[in-house]
Design a protein around this motif. Structure first.
Motif, PDB file in Angstrom:
ATOM      1  N   LEU A 277       3.173  -6.125 -86.729  1.00 48.81           N
ATOM      2  CA  LEU A 277       3.193  -5.891 -87.790  1.00 48.81           C
ATOM      3  C   LEU A 277       3.040  -4.332 -88.526  1.00 48.81           C
ATOM      4  CD1 LEU A 277       1.420  -8.719 -89.292  1.00 48.81           C
ATOM      5  CD2 LEU A 277       3.830  -8.853 -88.937  1.00 48.81           C
ATOM      6  N   ALA A 278       2.772  -3.536 -87.583  1.00 47.68           N
ATOM      7  CA  ALA A 278       2.459  -2.095 -88.078  1.00 47.68           C
ATOM      8  C   ALA A 278       4.112  -1.489 -88.158  1.00 47.68           C
ATOM      9  CB  ALA A 278       1.709  -1.486 -86.807  1.00 47.68           C
ATOM     10  N   THR A 279       4.159  -1.130 -89.444  1.00 48.02           N
ATOM     11  CA  THR A 279       5.632  -0.463 -89.732  1.00 48.02           C
ATOM     12  C   THR A 279       5.451   1.056 -89.381  1.00 48.02           C
ATOM     13  OG1 THR A 279       4.934   0.004 -91.798  1.00 48.02           O
ATOM     14  CG2 THR A 279       5.919  -1.841 -91.656  1.00 48.02           C
ATOM     15  N   ASN A 280       6.612   1.632 -88.881  1.00 46.64           N
ATOM     16  CA  ASN A 280       6.826   2.835 -88.529  1.00 46.64           C
ATOM     17  C   ASN A 280       8.102   3.656 -89.064  1.00 46.64           C
ATOM     18  OD1 ASN A 280       5.004   4.024 -86.288  1.00 46.64           O
ATOM     19  ND2 ASN A 280       5.064   2.039 -85.962  1.00 46.64           N
ATOM     20  N   LEU A 281       7.885   4.838 -89.438  1.00 48.86           N
ATOM     21  CA  LEU A 281       9.008   5.767 -90.022  1.00 48.86           C
ATOM     22  C   LEU A 281       9.746   5.939 -88.628  1.00 48.86           C
ATOM     23  CD1 LEU A 281       6.662   8.565 -91.283  1.00 48.86           C
ATOM     24  CD2 LEU A 281       7.983   6.918 -92.749  1.00 48.86           C
ATOM     25  N   LEU A 282      11.118   5.597 -89.014  1.00 57.70           N
ATOM     26  CA  LEU A 282      12.178   5.807 -87.896  1.00 57.70           C
ATOM     27  C   LEU A 282      13.444   6.689 -88.585  1.00 57.70           C
ATOM     28  CD1 LEU A 282      12.430   1.867 -86.913  1.00 57.70           C
ATOM     29  CD2 LEU A 282      10.859   3.787 -85.641  1.00 57.70           C
ATOM     30  N   THR A 283      13.890   7.418 -87.554  1.00 56.49           N
ATOM     31  CA  THR A 283      15.134   8.024 -88.100  1.00 56.49           C
ATOM     32  C   THR A 283      16.092   8.140 -86.939  1.00 56.49           C
ATOM     33  OG1 THR A 283      13.686   9.678 -89.389  1.00 56.49           O
ATOM     34  CG2 THR A 283      15.948  10.229 -88.589  1.00 56.49           C
ATOM     35  N   ASP A 284      17.272   7.777 -87.430  1.00 52.20           N
ATOM     36  CA  ASP A 284      18.317   7.803 -86.353  1.00 52.20           C
ATOM     37  C   ASP A 284      18.647   9.147 -85.931  1.00 52.20           C
ATOM     38  OD1 ASP A 284      21.122   8.098 -85.338  1.00 52.20           O
ATOM     39  OD2 ASP A 284      21.459   6.110 -86.042  1.00 52.20           O
ATOM     40  N   LEU A 285      18.458   9.742 -84.635  1.00 56.45           N
ATOM     41  CA  LEU A 285      18.765  10.781 -83.955  1.00 56.45           C
ATOM     42  C   LEU A 285      19.802  11.609 -84.699  1.00 56.45           C
ATOM     43  CD1 LEU A 285      17.804  12.895 -81.672  1.00 56.45           C
ATOM     44  CD2 LEU A 285      18.974  11.205 -79.919  1.00 56.45           C
ATOM     45  N   ARG A 286      20.798  11.215 -84.702  1.00 55.08           N
ATOM     46  CA  ARG A 286      21.932  11.878 -85.580  1.00 55.08           C
ATOM     47  C   ARG A 286      21.861  12.287 -86.993  1.00 55.08           C
ATOM     48  NH1 ARG A 286      25.790   6.831 -84.142  1.00 55.08           N
ATOM     49  NH2 ARG A 286      23.942   5.874 -85.323  1.00 55.08           N
ATOM     50  N   ASP A 287      20.899  11.617 -87.824  1.00 53.55           N
ATOM     51  CA  ASP A 287      20.576  11.969 -89.042  1.00 53.55           C
ATOM     52  C   ASP A 287      19.474  13.126 -89.186  1.00 53.55           C
ATOM     53  OD1 ASP A 287      22.195  10.235 -90.339  1.00 53.55           O
ATOM     54  OD2 ASP A 287      20.811   8.695 -90.392  1.00 53.55           O
ATOM     55  N   ILE A 288      18.909  13.447 -88.006  1.00 50.51           N
ATOM     56  CA  ILE A 288      17.579  14.651 -88.186  1.00 50.51           C
ATOM     57  C   ILE A 288      18.549  15.754 -88.602  1.00 50.51           C
ATOM     58  CG2 ILE A 288      16.392  16.023 -86.620  1.00 50.51           C
ATOM     59  CD1 ILE A 288      15.827  13.622 -84.746  1.00 50.51           C
ATOM     60  N   GLY A 289      19.459  16.188 -88.071  1.00 44.93           N
ATOM     61  CA  GLY A 289      20.207  17.391 -88.534  1.00 44.93           C
ATOM     62  C   GLY A 289      20.537  17.471 -89.868  1.00 44.93           C
ATOM     63  N   ARG A 290      21.100  16.305 -90.362  1.00 45.92           N
ATOM     64  CA  ARG A 290      21.304  16.029 -91.691  1.00 45.92           C
ATOM     65  C   ARG A 290      20.139  16.453 -92.968  1.00 45.92           C
ATOM     66  NH1 ARG A 290      24.636  10.949 -89.628  1.00 45.92           N
ATOM     67  NH2 ARG A 290      26.639  11.934 -89.182  1.00 45.92           N
ATOM     68  N   PHE A 291      19.163  15.773 -92.374  1.00 44.66           N
ATOM     69  CA  PHE A 291      17.981  15.998 -93.226  1.00 44.66           C
ATOM     70  C   PHE A 291      17.748  17.447 -93.114  1.00 44.66           C
ATOM     71  CE2 PHE A 291      16.638  11.434 -92.706  1.00 44.66           C
ATOM     72  CZ  PHE A 291      16.371  11.071 -93.947  1.00 44.66           C
ATOM     73  N   VAL A 292      17.676  18.236 -91.745  1.00 43.92           N
ATOM     74  CA  VAL A 292      17.176  19.402 -91.812  1.00 43.92           C
ATOM     75  C   VAL A 292      18.082  20.381 -92.459  1.00 43.92           C
ATOM     76  CG1 VAL A 292      17.125  21.353 -89.818  1.00 43.92           C
ATOM     77  CG2 VAL A 292      16.157  19.040 -89.323  1.00 43.92           C
ATOM     78  N   ALA A 293      19.537  20.188 -92.350  1.00 41.67           N
ATOM     79  CA  ALA A 293      20.383  20.889 -93.217  1.00 41.67           C
ATOM     80  C   ALA A 293      20.025  20.886 -94.626  1.00 41.67           C
ATOM     81  CB  ALA A 293      21.718  20.437 -93.050  1.00 41.67           C
ATOM     82  N   ARG A 294      19.527  19.837 -95.367  1.00 44.24           N
ATOM     83  CA  ARG A 294      19.049  19.881 -96.685  1.00 44.24           C
ATOM     84  C   ARG A 294      17.583  20.619 -96.800  1.00 44.24           C
ATOM     85  NH1 ARG A 294      22.525  15.957 -95.807  1.00 44.24           N
ATOM     86  NH2 ARG A 294      23.702  15.031 -97.587  1.00 44.24           N
ATOM     87  N   ILE A 295      16.830  20.170 -96.011  1.00 43.64           N
ATOM     88  CA  ILE A 295      15.544  20.733 -96.084  1.00 43.64           C
ATOM     89  C   ILE A 295      15.123  22.264 -95.883  1.00 43.64           C
ATOM     90  CG2 ILE A 295      12.975  20.765 -94.787  1.00 43.64           C
ATOM     91  CD1 ILE A 295      13.861  17.637 -94.027  1.00 43.64           C
ATOM     92  N   ALA A 296      16.171  23.134 -94.780  1.00 42.86           N
ATOM     93  CA  ALA A 296      15.839  24.230 -94.642  1.00 42.86           C
ATOM     94  C   ALA A 296      16.160  25.312 -95.582  1.00 42.86           C
ATOM     95  CB  ALA A 296      16.939  24.467 -93.415  1.00 42.86           C
TER      96      ALA A 296
END
Lengths: 323, 323
Positions: B179-198
């Motif tokens: 039942l423990a939930t975890n934060l999960l990210t699609d490997l392909r989305d990491i860069g899309r997030f990084v491009a926004r954050i950076a």
């Protein structure tokens, strides 16, 4: 709005007293004091009790369950524990977590300095241990740093008229070129800042820095000369001397780490290095560490200006914090 | 707006490749790749060079001055260095500071976990050392954690039809009660997030977490059964078993810390403890550490849903990241 139930540890210390006054002045807090068994008989504690403040006696070396019981029902715990007892906060934090305390403000209240920079601040090492424990516990926290106190940041005068308010006389040292600016907070304003920060959602699980003024030694000395009409004979200390003083203090501490004198000498030497060589204790230094600025968060609050504090000291209204 | 000049280290790794794709897709970046001498001859590097990406060869064990020269003129350095070379970032950061790089994104990209919690994450210890060094340097930074990859978070099926995309088969383990939930990210989305954050001022000197979905093993297994029409034979692992597996991995690593197998086994065992016993890798865990949420910062960005990722895998379009 019902008052915030806060338990304050260390109310008879300088920082703790300022926090007690700030919370009281604020009016939104229902305040009780946490007192360790060793302090129950202190006159300062008895004074506070006689003024009607509820006292909760708790043993930080005793069973955690007793502390959990004691902390239950508090929204907020603020610790202004003495410098030598920092690690006792581990037990306090553990109990606060179990008691469901909403926020824990550990004993920060020092200069801004990078956490890993143990070479710089011996005192920071134990504080950092506490902070990491809070994070591991997932106990909601706010870490507040205040820079250096006004009360420890002014030079003495040839006439001796401000010696009464000065912990260590004479104090006419200019470090390096005297141009490094530092975050300075009036001891009396610490509590006023804390009262604002402690219930602000924006500061939850964040680091916050406060300051009343940002000044260099050159600016402070100039200000003091202008107000007093006296000329200060400056004593200059080079970067190399600051570094070797730090090394000597480190050596003395290594030889005898039980000596309070050695420990405090090391703190001061490392503070000087951080403040005047690394220049950590600045808005830039704080923002580089992700701190929020209390001045930006509370633009309506006008802390005491350093120049006004100096005038008080010259008027004989200063207080020597270490008297 | 002139493009942001970014130097990316580790572009041939999984995270680095995702970041390269994300920055490229974003369009606001002028990208160059930092390649260590040992990697120059790698086919993957040659492919990238042939696609027209400028390659800068730099030796992290060489003189810092050479690196300073190499890094000069870059607005941003992103490091997705391999797990075993984390501490080599110390030299890179030192050079970046001297070169006046505006922001350094060190190799985080892992689960959210408290920094002092070294009992939990062996890998965190070296990362934390790098983070503390960045703070000591006062080099503007952003630390980005992505939770666990979608690509490592789905169960295998009795038919074997998703084995092709699974690093370790069979994988039908339910930890604890699932039942423990975890934060999960699609490997392909990491860069899309990084491009926004950076290039976001709000994330300067801050920690940020990303996720596409927040899911428990029970939810994931249920989803997989529903889409596939197959019934998964679950294998349950108790908290006690998770803890003793961690202890065994620690013991094996203590006996032979040079073994890559021992190290990665320790990582996985500690990740499991953190993810399923401590439950660190959650929005609550991240917010307790003061992280900003990339989902709240970029509400317009819709990352891949886990269910859509699962459908791709079942359609034979998955990729085994460790193939």
């Amino acid at each position: 709005m019902s008052p915030v139930k806060v338990l304050l540890l260390g109310a008879t210390g300088h920082t703790g007293r300022s926090i007690l006054d700030g919370l009281t002045e604020n009016g939104n807090y229902s305040i009780e004091l946490f007192v360790r068994p060793s302090s129950v008989e202190k006159p300062a504690v008895k004074d506070l009790a006689q003024n009607g403040l509820p006292i909760r006696v708790g043993d930080l070396d005793g069973p955690v369950e007793d502390l959990v019981y004691l902390l239950s029902g508090f929204d907020l715990v603020i610790s202004a524990i003495d410098a030598l007892s920092q690690l006792a906060q581990i037990t306090l934090a553990k109990a606060a977590k179990e008691a469901g305390v909403g926020r824990f403000i550990p004993c920060g209240f020092t200069i801004v300095c990078p956490p890993g920079c143990y070479a710089v601040a011996r005192s920071g090492k134990t504080k950092e241990e506490v902070y990491q424990y809070l994070k591991e516990l997932r106990l909601p926290f706010t870490i507040i740093d205040v820079g250096y106190w006004y009360q420890l940041s002014f030079p003495t005068l040839p006439s001796g008229r401000v010696d009464y308010a000065t912990p260590l006389v004479p104090n006419v040292t200019i470090h390096n070129d005297g141009l490094a600016t530092n975050l300075l907070t009036d001891l009396r304003d610490i509590g006023r800042f804390v009262a604002r920060i402690a219930t602000d959602n924006r500061t939850l699980n964040q680091y916050v820095y406060t300051y009343g003024d940002l000044l260099s030694e050159m600016e402070i000395f100039g200000m003091m000369e202008e107000i007093s009409g006296e000329k200060i004979e400056r004593r200059s200390v080079s970067t190399q001397e600051i570094e070797s003083a730090m090394q000597r203090a480190q050596d003395a501490y290594s030889v005898d780490s039980k000596s309070m004198g050695n420990l405090f000498a090391l703190y001061v030497a490392q503070y000087n290095y951080s403040k005047y060589v690394r220049c950590d204790n600045t808005p830039q230094g704080a923002e580089a560490l992700g701190y929020l600025s209390a001045r930006e968060l509370y633009p309506e609050f006008q802390p005491t200006k350093f120049v006004d504090f100096l005038k008080e000291v010259l008027d004989g209204k200063g207080v020597n914090p270490y008297a």
